[in-house]
Scaffold this motif. Structure first.
Motif, short mmCIF file in Angstrom:
data_model
loop_
_atom_site.label_atom_id
_atom_site.label_comp_id
_atom_site.label_asym_id
_atom_site.label_seq_id
_atom_site.Cartn_x
_atom_site.Cartn_y
_atom_site.Cartn_z
N LEU A 102 1.81 -15.18 3.68
CA LEU A 102 1.45 -13.77 3.70
C LEU A 102 1.53 -13.19 2.29
O LEU A 102 0.62 -12.49 1.83
N ALA A 103 2.63 -13.51 1.58
CA ALA A 103 2.80 -13.00 0.21
C ALA A 103 1.73 -13.58 -0.72
O ALA A 103 1.24 -12.88 -1.61
N ARG A 104 1.38 -14.85 -0.52
CA ARG A 104 0.35 -15.46 -1.38
C ARG A 104 -1.00 -14.80 -1.17
O ARG A 104 -1.73 -14.54 -2.13
N ARG A 105 -1.33 -14.51 0.09
CA ARG A 105 -2.65 -13.96 0.38
C ARG A 105 -2.75 -12.47 0.08
O ARG A 105 -3.78 -11.99 -0.41
N PHE A 106 -1.69 -11.73 0.42
CA PHE A 106 -1.79 -10.27 0.35
C PHE A 106 -0.77 -9.62 -0.57
O PHE A 106 -1.01 -8.54 -1.11
N GLY A 107 0.39 -10.24 -0.73
CA GLY A 107 1.50 -9.63 -1.44
C GLY A 107 2.71 -9.56 -0.52
O GLY A 107 2.62 -9.81 0.68
N HIS A 108 3.85 -9.21 -1.10
CA HIS A 108 5.08 -9.18 -0.33
C HIS A 108 5.14 -7.97 0.61
O HIS A 108 4.53 -6.92 0.37
N VAL A 109 5.90 -8.15 1.69
CA VAL A 109 6.34 -7.04 2.54
C VAL A 109 7.80 -6.78 2.18
O VAL A 109 8.60 -7.73 2.11
N VAL A 110 8.16 -5.53 1.93
CA VAL A 110 9.53 -5.22 1.56
C VAL A 110 10.08 -4.12 2.46
O VAL A 110 9.34 -3.34 3.05
N MET A 111 11.40 -4.10 2.57
CA MET A 111 12.10 -3.06 3.32
C MET A 111 12.88 -2.19 2.34
O MET A 111 13.50 -2.68 1.40
N ILE A 112 12.84 -0.89 2.60
CA ILE A 112 13.58 0.06 1.77
C ILE A 112 14.09 1.18 2.66
O ILE A 112 13.51 1.46 3.72
N HIS A 113 15.17 1.79 2.26
CA HIS A 113 15.67 2.96 2.97
C HIS A 113 14.73 4.13 2.67
O HIS A 113 14.32 4.35 1.53
N ARG A 114 14.35 4.88 3.70
CA ARG A 114 13.43 5.99 3.50
C ARG A 114 13.96 6.98 2.46
O ARG A 114 13.19 7.53 1.65
N ALA A 115 15.27 7.22 2.48
CA ALA A 115 15.85 8.16 1.53
C ALA A 115 15.67 7.68 0.10
O ALA A 115 15.44 8.49 -0.81
N ARG A 116 15.77 6.37 -0.11
CA ARG A 116 15.61 5.84 -1.46
C ARG A 116 14.18 6.00 -1.94
O ARG A 116 13.93 6.34 -3.11
N LEU A 117 13.19 5.74 -1.08
CA LEU A 117 11.80 5.93 -1.47
C LEU A 117 11.53 7.39 -1.79
O LEU A 117 10.84 7.71 -2.77
N SER A 118 12.09 8.29 -0.99
CA SER A 118 11.94 9.72 -1.26
C SER A 118 12.50 10.08 -2.63
O SER A 118 11.89 10.83 -3.39
N GLU A 119 13.65 9.54 -2.96
CA GLU A 119 14.27 9.82 -4.26
C GLU A 119 13.38 9.35 -5.41
O GLU A 119 13.23 10.05 -6.42
N ILE A 120 12.79 8.17 -5.27
CA ILE A 120 11.94 7.62 -6.33
C ILE A 120 10.71 8.50 -6.53
O ILE A 120 10.32 8.81 -7.67
N LEU A 121 10.08 8.93 -5.45
CA LEU A 121 8.90 9.77 -5.55
C LEU A 121 9.25 11.13 -6.15
O LEU A 121 8.52 11.66 -7.01
N ARG A 122 10.38 11.71 -5.74
CA ARG A 122 10.77 13.01 -6.28
C ARG A 122 11.05 12.94 -7.77
O ARG A 122 10.67 13.82 -8.53
N ALA A 123 11.71 11.86 -8.19
CA ALA A 123 12.06 11.72 -9.60
C ALA A 123 10.82 11.56 -10.48
O ALA A 123 10.86 11.88 -11.67
N ALA A 124 9.72 11.08 -9.91
CA ALA A 124 8.51 10.87 -10.69
C ALA A 124 7.66 12.13 -10.84
O ALA A 124 6.73 12.16 -11.64
N LEU A 125 7.99 13.17 -10.08
CA LEU A 125 7.21 14.41 -10.13
C LEU A 125 7.57 15.24 -11.36
O LEU A 125 8.72 15.25 -11.80
N PRO A 126 6.61 15.98 -11.90
CA PRO A 126 6.92 16.89 -13.02
C PRO A 126 7.86 18.00 -12.57
O PRO A 126 7.93 18.32 -11.37
N PRO A 127 8.58 18.62 -13.50
CA PRO A 127 9.46 19.74 -13.14
C PRO A 127 8.67 20.89 -12.52
O PRO A 127 7.52 21.14 -12.88
N GLY A 128 9.30 21.56 -11.58
CA GLY A 128 8.71 22.75 -10.99
C GLY A 128 7.77 22.53 -9.84
O GLY A 128 7.24 23.49 -9.27
N VAL A 129 7.54 21.27 -9.46
CA VAL A 129 6.60 20.99 -8.37
C VAL A 129 7.22 21.25 -7.00
O VAL A 129 6.59 21.80 -6.10
N LEU A 130 8.49 20.87 -6.84
CA LEU A 130 9.12 20.92 -5.53
C LEU A 130 9.66 22.31 -5.21
O LEU A 130 10.35 22.92 -6.04
#
Length: 398
Positions: A102-130
Motif C-alpha cells: 500500500l505504501a509503495r503504491r500510494f504512500g503511507h497511512v498514519v495515525m495521529i491524535h486529532r488534537a495534535r493535527l489541530s495544533e499543527i494547522l493552527r500554528a501554521a496560520l498567520p497571526p490574527g486569523v483565528l
C-alpha cells in the motif's frame, strides 16, 4: 507562525470568512492564507481544539497536507501503520492488508491524535486569523459578497466558507432545501487508552452488528473505537465504559486489556449520521466544505481526508480563476461534489456490510473476506488514494 485566538472584529472586512474551526476549517484558512488572502476563521467555542480521539490520515490526505506546507510536521508527530486488516471477534484474521505494498503504491497511512493535527494547522496560520468565542448567528448573501453576524458584530467578505460540520448553521440558512442528516443505524464509542506500552499493530474486528478498531498512536497510547447497532439517541445510565465492556470485554486480546485500562471520562459516544447528497456545494459567494458538504460514515476513514482535499482544491480553484470567484466556485463544485459523494456512498455500503447481524449473512461475509485477494483490496482503494492536488489546467478545463 503561531496565531492567536482573539474574537472577530465588529465590522471586519476580509477576503474570506471561514465558519468553523475544526480540521476542515483550519485547513481552509491555511490554504486561503497561503494564497495571500486575508482570512478570518470563526469558531463558536471559547478556544480552538479537538476532542480526544485518533485520526487516520491516508495518502491522499497527506498529499493535501503537503500542499498546505505541513505534511512533514504531521509525519513527525504521527505513527505509520505497519499492520492492518480485519479479524473476527475471536481474533481470526479474515483479511490482511499488505501495508508495505500500500505504501509503495500510494504512500503511507498514519495515525495521529486529532488534537495534535489541530495544533499543527493552527500554528501554521498567520497571526490574527483565528477568532474563538465567535458564534455565527446570521449569514446573508450581499451582492458580490457575504455578511456574517456573530456575537462581536458583523463581518463582511467576498467569500464565505462553511466548515461548521454536519449540523451546519450556514447550510441551514443558505441551502434551506438541503436534506437533513440521517442516522446510519449504529452508534460509536471512541477513546484513547494509555496502558504504558505501545501496541505493535492495530486493525479492525467484526462481529454480528458490532465492530472494534484499534490504532496505536505515536505517544504510546492507543486509539480505540467500538461500533454497535442501536436505536438513535440511546445512552447507558450506568456509564458508556460499562456498556462497551459488557459488549466487547470478551472479544480477543488486546481488546479486554484496553477496556480494563480505560477511564470513563475518556469515552466519547456519537450516533453515526451522514448527509444525503446535495445538489450543489455552492450558492452565490458561499461554499460548503468538509462535513457541512458531505458528512459521511467513517467506514473508509476518509472524512477528515476529504475535508483536507476540499481545502486545497478550493484554494487552487481561486488561484486558477483570479478575479472570477463565481468561476472558481463552479470549478470547485464540479471537482469536489462527484468525488466526495461517490466516496460517501462507498463508505455507506461498507458500513452496511460490516454491521450485518444475522448469522448466515455474517458467515458469508467472513468467507468472502477470507477469499478476496489482498491485491483486489488495494486495487479497489486506488480511486480514493490516487488523488493529487489539482493543477491549473485541470481546473480551467470545462
Amino acid at each position: 507562525m503561531g496565531s492567536g485566538s482573539g474574537r472577530a472584529d465588529g465590522a471586519g472586512t476580509c477576503s474570506a470568512i471561514v465558519v468553523g474551526g475544526g480540521i476542515g476549517g483550519l485547513a481552509a484558512g491555511l490554504a486561503l492564507s497561503r494564497g495571500g488572502r486575508k482570512v478570518k476563521v470563526l469558531e463558536r467555542a471559547a478556544a480552538f481544539g479537538e476532542v480526544g480521539a485518533g485520526l487516520s490520515l491516508w495518502p491522499n490526505g497527506l498529499r493535501a497536507l503537503d500542499a498546505l506546507g505541513v505534511g512533514d510536521q504531521v509525519r513527525e508527530q504521527a505513527l505509520a501503520e505497519t499492520q492492518a486488516g480485519i479479524r473476527n471477534s475471536s481474533g481470526r484474521w479474515l483479511s490482511r492488508t499488505d501495508t508495505e505494498e500500500l505504501a509503495r503504491r500510494f504512500g503511507h497511512v498514519v495515525m495521529i491524535h486529532r488534537a495534535r493535527l489541530s495544533e499543527i494547522l493552527r500554528a501554521a496560520l498567520p497571526p490574527g486569523v483565528l477568532c474563538a468565542d465567535t458564534e455565527v448567528t446570521r449569514v446573508a448573501l450581499r451582492g458580490r459578497g457575504v455578511e456574517v453576524g456573530h456575537r462581536a458584530g458583523v463581518s463582511r467578505a467576498g467569500l464565505l466558507v462553511a466548515a461548521d460540520g454536519i449540523g451546519s448553521t450556514v447550510r441551514r440558512s443558505l441551502w434551506p432545501q438541503a436534506p437533513q442528516s440521517r442516522y446510519a443505524g449504529y452508534t460509536a464509542w471512541r477513546l484513547v487508552v494509555d496502558t504504558g506500552q505501545r501496541l505493535p499493530a492495530g486493525g479492525e474486528s467484526w462481529g454480528r452488528g458490532e465492530r472494534v478498531g484499534i490504532a496505536p498512536l505515536a505517544d504510546g497510547s492507543t486509539y480505540l473505537f467500538c461500533v454497535a447497532d442501536t436505536p438513535a439517541g440511546q445512552r447507558n445510565p450506568g456509564g458508556e465504559l460499562t456498556e462497551i465492556r459488557r459488549r466487547f470485554g470478551h472479544w480477543h486480546d488486546p481488546i479486554p486489556r484496553l477496556l480494563a485500562a480505560a477511564d470513563e471520562e475518556a469515552v466519547l459516544r456519537h450516533d453515526i449520521r451522514a448527509l444525503p447528497p446535495l445538489a450543489s456545494f455552492v450558492t452565490g459567494r458561499a461554499v460548503l466544505l468538509g462535513d457541512a458538504a458531505h458528512a459521511m460514515t467513517p467506514n473508509l476513514g476518509q472524512g477528515a481526508n476529504q475535508a483536507l482535499e476540499d481545502a486545497v482544491t478550493l484554494a487552487a480553484c481561486l488561484d486558477a480563476h483570479p478575479g472570477d470567484t463565481e468561476a472558481a466556485l463552479t470549478a470547485y463544485d464540479r471537482h469536489r461534489r462527484p468525488r466526495t459523494q461517490w466516496i460517501a456512498r462507498r463508505s455507506h455500503r461498507i458500513g452496511s456490510v460490516a454491521q450485518w447481524n444475522s448469522a448466515p449473512a455474517t458467515a458469508l461475509r467472513d468467507l468472502l473476506l477470507r477469499r478476496t485477494p489482498g491485491s483486489a483490496v488495494l486495487n479497489s482503494l486506488a480511486p480514493v488514494l490516487d488523488w493529487q492536488p489539482p493543477g491549473r489546467e485541470e481546473l480551467t478545463t470545462r
